[in-house]
Design an enzyme around this catalytic site. Structure first.
Site, PDB file in Angstrom:
ATOM      1  N   ARG A 183       0.800  -1.180   0.000  1.00  0.00           N
ATOM      2  CA  ARG A 183       0.000   0.000   0.000  1.00  0.00           C
ATOM      3  C   ARG A 183       0.855   1.261   0.000  1.00  0.00           C
ATOM      4  O   ARG A 183       0.388   2.355  -0.273  1.00  0.00           O
ATOM      5  CB  ARG A 183      -0.873   0.005   1.281  1.00  0.00           C
ATOM      6  CG  ARG A 183      -2.031  -0.982   1.187  1.00  0.00           C
ATOM      7  CD  ARG A 183      -2.773  -1.074   2.509  1.00  0.00           C
ATOM      8  NE  ARG A 183      -2.328  -2.271   3.218  1.00  0.00           N
ATOM      9  CZ  ARG A 183      -2.776  -2.609   4.419  1.00  0.00           C
ATOM     10  NH1 ARG A 183      -3.625  -1.825   5.076  1.00  0.00           N
ATOM     11  NH2 ARG A 183      -2.374  -3.730   4.992  1.00  0.00           N
ATOM     12  N   GLU A 221       7.516   2.033  -6.382  1.00  0.00           N
ATOM     13  CA  GLU A 221       7.671   1.457  -5.035  1.00  0.00           C
ATOM     14  C   GLU A 221       7.934   2.583  -4.046  1.00  0.00           C
ATOM     15  O   GLU A 221       8.533   3.603  -4.399  1.00  0.00           O
ATOM     16  CB  GLU A 221       8.827   0.438  -5.087  1.00  0.00           C
ATOM     17  CG  GLU A 221       9.271  -0.144  -3.769  1.00  0.00           C
ATOM     18  CD  GLU A 221       8.246  -0.992  -3.046  1.00  0.00           C
ATOM     19  OE1 GLU A 221       7.096  -0.534  -2.900  1.00  0.00           O
ATOM     20  OE2 GLU A 221       8.592  -2.090  -2.587  1.00  0.00           O
ATOM     21  N   ASP A 263      14.576  -1.450   0.525  1.00  0.00           N
ATOM     22  CA  ASP A 263      15.365  -1.692   1.729  1.00  0.00           C
ATOM     23  C   ASP A 263      16.364  -2.813   1.388  1.00  0.00           C
ATOM     24  O   ASP A 263      17.364  -2.552   0.729  1.00  0.00           O
ATOM     25  CB  ASP A 263      14.375  -2.049   2.842  1.00  0.00           C
ATOM     26  CG  ASP A 263      14.990  -2.121   4.215  1.00  0.00           C
ATOM     27  OD1 ASP A 263      15.717  -1.196   4.588  1.00  0.00           O
ATOM     28  OD2 ASP A 263      14.733  -3.100   4.927  1.00  0.00           O
ATOM     29  N   PHE A 288      14.087   3.986  10.234  1.00  0.00           N
ATOM     30  CA  PHE A 288      12.742   3.541   9.902  1.00  0.00           C
ATOM     31  C   PHE A 288      11.890   4.774   9.649  1.00  0.00           C
ATOM     32  O   PHE A 288      11.754   5.639  10.507  1.00  0.00           O
ATOM     33  CB  PHE A 288      12.138   2.692  11.020  1.00  0.00           C
ATOM     34  CG  PHE A 288      10.933   1.933  10.534  1.00  0.00           C
ATOM     35  CD1 PHE A 288      11.084   0.715   9.893  1.00  0.00           C
ATOM     36  CD2 PHE A 288       9.660   2.464  10.670  1.00  0.00           C
ATOM     37  CE1 PHE A 288       9.980   0.025   9.408  1.00  0.00           C
ATOM     38  CE2 PHE A 288       8.549   1.781  10.180  1.00  0.00           C
ATOM     39  CZ  PHE A 288       8.711   0.567   9.547  1.00  0.00           C
ATOM     40  N   ASP A 325       3.980   3.459   6.225  1.00  0.00           N
ATOM     41  CA  ASP A 325       3.436   3.246   7.572  1.00  0.00           C
ATOM     42  C   ASP A 325       4.436   2.638   8.544  1.00  0.00           C
ATOM     43  O   ASP A 325       5.429   2.028   8.163  1.00  0.00           O
ATOM     44  CB  ASP A 325       2.252   2.285   7.499  1.00  0.00           C
ATOM     45  CG  ASP A 325       2.707   0.853   7.238  1.00  0.00           C
ATOM     46  OD1 ASP A 325       3.387   0.629   6.208  1.00  0.00           O
ATOM     47  OD2 ASP A 325       2.440  -0.032   8.064  1.00  0.00           O
TER      48      ASP A 325
HETATM   49  P1  IMP Z   1      12.677  -4.862   1.133  1.00  0.00           P
HETATM   50  O1  IMP Z   1      12.042  -6.079   0.555  1.00  0.00           O
HETATM   51  O2  IMP Z   1      13.568  -5.200   2.297  1.00  0.00           O
HETATM   52  O3  IMP Z   1      13.379  -4.015   0.123  1.00  0.00           O
HETATM   53  O4  IMP Z   1      11.532  -4.030   1.825  1.00  0.00           O
HETATM   54  C1  IMP Z   1      10.696  -3.262   1.089  1.00  0.00           C
HETATM   55  C2  IMP Z   1       9.434  -2.965   1.831  1.00  0.00           C
HETATM   56  O5  IMP Z   1       9.592  -2.980   3.254  1.00  0.00           O
HETATM   57  C3  IMP Z   1       8.987  -1.572   1.492  1.00  0.00           C
HETATM   58  O6  IMP Z   1       8.194  -1.570   0.330  1.00  0.00           O
HETATM   59  C4  IMP Z   1       8.212  -1.173   2.719  1.00  0.00           C
HETATM   60  O7  IMP Z   1       6.896  -1.678   2.613  1.00  0.00           O
HETATM   61  C5  IMP Z   1       8.914  -1.891   3.834  1.00  0.00           C
HETATM   62  N1  IMP Z   1       9.886  -0.993   4.482  1.00  0.00           N
HETATM   63  C6  IMP Z   1      11.231  -1.006   4.349  1.00  0.00           C
HETATM   64  N2  IMP Z   1      11.796  -0.023   5.061  1.00  0.00           N
HETATM   65  C7  IMP Z   1      10.771   0.654   5.656  1.00  0.00           C
HETATM   66  C8  IMP Z   1      10.707   1.823   6.517  1.00  0.00           C
HETATM   67  O8  IMP Z   1      11.707   2.449   6.885  1.00  0.00           O
HETATM   68  N3  IMP Z   1       9.463   2.197   6.885  1.00  0.00           N
HETATM   69  C9  IMP Z   1       8.332   1.548   6.505  1.00  0.00           C
HETATM   70  N4  IMP Z   1       8.340   0.481   5.698  1.00  0.00           N
HETATM   71  C10 IMP Z   1       9.552   0.031   5.281  1.00  0.00           C
HETATM   72 MG    MG Z   2       6.072  -1.897   0.354  1.00  0.00          MG
END
Ligand code: IMP
Ligand code: MG
Length: 181
Positions: A45, A101, A105, A154, A161
């Site tokens: 979302r 996106e 992360d 974060f 969110d």
């Molecule tokens: P990844 O798969 O580790 O790259 O994570 C991506 C997803 O994790 C993002 O699309 C967010 O939904 C969530 N995410 C990663 N870092 C944060 C943050 O700092 N705040 C909130 N959501 C996060």
């Molecule tokens: Mg996400």
């Protein structure tokens, strides 16, 4: 859900976001000037506000579609596989796809989403991410367009969110936990 008390420090102002979104949209409009088949796909979302602002600045005909992938979230799932919870409504075969996106992360979510999309034979898939945490990356995925590189904090706001809260903040903020009691 009980949460530790926290406050949100402003990291990127609404004004700075708006200026960056406008610049990204200009680059995107130039890049896709030769295509009439652009589908902009928002990952739910977290991207809902970003995609809304971005497409309004893109000077091309676009279709908008959404996809929701499961997040591996807090679970200690080692595979970090993602599943599709809500699929696209439209076909992407032969289409130019721009995945939007909120934040990259580790990169696992995006990597798996891109793998799923590739099985549908799009013409070309590119990624535009509002935020990027380079120091956290564990995969080789890259976004062609990134709004802001940020440190390993974060963040919340502008659609993003913390346990479903703070999506409605107009700016991007960093969560800081406060002393209990
Ligand atoms: P990844 O798969 O580790 O790259 O994570 C991506 C997803 O994790 C993002 O699309 C967010 O939904 C969530 N995410 C990663 N870092 C944060 C943050 O700092 N705040 C909130 N959501 C996060
Ligand atoms: Mg996400």
């Amino acid at each position: 859900m009980t949460q530790k008390p926290y406050i949100v420090d402003e990291l990127i102002s609404a004004k700075a976001i708006a200026a960056r979104v406008e610049a990204l949209a200009k680059e995107i409009s130039t890049f896709y000037a030769d295509t009439d088949k652009l589908v902009v796909v928002g990952l739910l979302r977290g991207s809902f506000i970003f995609i809304a602002d971005l497409v309004r600045e893109i000077q091309l005909p676009v279709e908008v579609d959404f996809l929701e992938a499961s997040s591996y979230g807090n679970s200690t799932v080692s595979s970090r596989e993602v599943r599709i919870l809500k699929d696209l409504r439209g076909e992407i075969a032969g289409r130019d796809v721009l995945v939007v996106e909120d934040i990259i992360d580790t990169g696992y979510t995006l990597k798996h989403v891109l793998e799923i999309l590739e099985t549908r034979h799009p013409r070309r898939v590119e990624v535009c991410a509002l935020l990027n945490k380079p120091s956290r990356r564990e995969t080789d995925v890259q976004a062609k367009w990134v709004g802001f590189d940020i440190p390993d904090r974060f963040v919340v706001g502008y659609g993003i969110d913390y346990a479903q809260r703070n999506r409605n903040l107009p700016h991007i903020g960093a969560v800081r936990f406060t002393e209990e009691n």
